[in-house]
Design a protein around this motif. Structure first.
Motif, PDB file in Angstrom:
ATOM      1  N   THR A 291    -114.727  75.380  51.954  1.00 53.17           N
ATOM      2  CA  THR A 291    -114.256  75.538  53.322  1.00 53.17           C
ATOM      3  C   THR A 291    -114.698  74.382  54.202  1.00 53.17           C
ATOM      4  O   THR A 291    -115.756  73.773  53.987  1.00 53.17           O
ATOM      5  CB  THR A 291    -114.777  76.852  53.932  1.00 53.17           C
TER       6      THR A 291
ATOM      7  N   ARG B  99    -109.553  76.818  54.596  1.00 55.70           N
ATOM      8  CA  ARG B  99    -109.963  77.247  53.257  1.00 55.70           C
ATOM      9  C   ARG B  99    -109.198  76.525  52.163  1.00 55.70           C
ATOM     10  O   ARG B  99    -108.025  76.214  52.300  1.00 55.70           O
ATOM     11  CB  ARG B  99    -109.769  78.752  53.111  1.00 55.70           C
TER      12      ARG B  99
ATOM     13  N   VAL C 211    -108.959  76.334  47.676  1.00 52.74           N
ATOM     14  CA  VAL C 211    -109.399  76.718  46.333  1.00 52.74           C
ATOM     15  C   VAL C 211    -109.120  75.534  45.425  1.00 52.74           C
ATOM     16  O   VAL C 211    -107.964  75.249  45.103  1.00 52.74           O
ATOM     17  CB  VAL C 211    -108.673  77.973  45.820  1.00 52.74           C
TER      18      VAL C 211
ATOM     19  N   ASN D 172    -114.115  79.026  46.458  1.00 57.14           N
ATOM     20  CA  ASN D 172    -113.582  78.501  47.708  1.00 57.14           C
ATOM     21  C   ASN D 172    -114.404  77.311  48.188  1.00 57.14           C
ATOM     22  O   ASN D 172    -115.599  77.188  47.904  1.00 57.14           O
ATOM     23  CB  ASN D 172    -113.606  79.591  48.787  1.00 57.14           C
TER      24      ASN D 172
END
Lengths: 117, 116
Positions: B76, B22, B24, B74
């Motif tokens: 991913t 993940r 950000v 997010n």
């Protein structure tokens, strides 16, 4: 295809000495050029970049680099190294895509810098 | 100062398992990237992502890999069935389309993936 060569895998200098890390690239047009530094456990931090204009660029932490088109080089320099500069240094080449956006980066293998007290 | 954040910092997984890494990105950035660095090797480009679709991918980014921006913040990277050779440091990066300055990629601290 684009490629980046950092001929020195490991360099050791004494604190206070000058430093030059070499970078050569292969790219058809004028590239975007970058130097990143990676300290242990840290991510890649941008030191400086060249896009156009003055071929001598200043970066953070007292680093500078000079773009030499005739030699396809973008060597990183610092006049006086500090112990905290010990890290791995990566040269990277990028290419412009769709106007002013940044496309993929091509990295060199990195040069590990050790600084003796 | 805004930064790219990645979680977890270290993940150990068994071969054949699925993992999701993940990231950000910086909030006003529009382009997102994944790179990886196998120990002792170059940092290699995997994929770039813009406007909710892949804009470029490398030969490394095969059908085992996928990327997604599920919620607008997010970003991913999923590896469907991990192999030993997927062990590497994975870096997320983001960049903006500049109005008046040169673009640059901001990198996260990386996720070290170990496949056992």
């Amino acid at each position: 295809a684009q490629s980046v060569t950092q001929p020195d895998i490991h360099i050791t200098v004494s604190e206070g000495a000058s430093l030059e890390l070499r970078c050569n690239y292969s790219y058809g047009a004028t590239p975007y050029l970058f130097w990143y530094v990676q300290s242990p456990g840290q991510g890649l931090q941008l030191l400086l970049k060249y896009f156009s204009g003055d071929t001598l660029v200043q970066g953070i932490k007292g680093f500078e680099a000079e773009f030499k088109r005739s030699q396809s080089s973008f060597n990183l320099r610092k006049p006086s190294v500090h112990w905290s500069d010990a890290a791995e240094y990566f040269c990277a080449v990028g290419e412009s895509r769709k106007g002013s956006t940044l496309g993929r980066l091509y990295f060199g293998r990195g040069t590990q810098l050790t600084v003796w007290p | 100062e805004p930064e790219v954040t990645q979680t977890p910092s270290h993940q150990v997984t068994q071969m054949g398992q699925e993992v999701i890494l993940r990231c950000v990105p910086i909030s006003n950035h529009l382009y997102f990237y994944w790179y990886r660095q196998i120990l002792g090797q170059k940092v290699e480009f995997l994929v770039s992502f813009y406007n909710n679709e892949i804009s470029e991918k490398s030969e490394i980014f095969d059908d085992q890999f996928s990327v997604e921006r599920p919620d607008g913040s997010n970003f991913t990277l999923k590896i469907r069935s991990t192999k030993l050779e997927d062990s590497a440091m994975y870096f997320c990066a983001s960049s903006e389309v500049p109005a008046d300055r040169a673009p640059e990629a901001f990198f996260g601290q990386g996720t070290r993936l170990t496949v056992v």
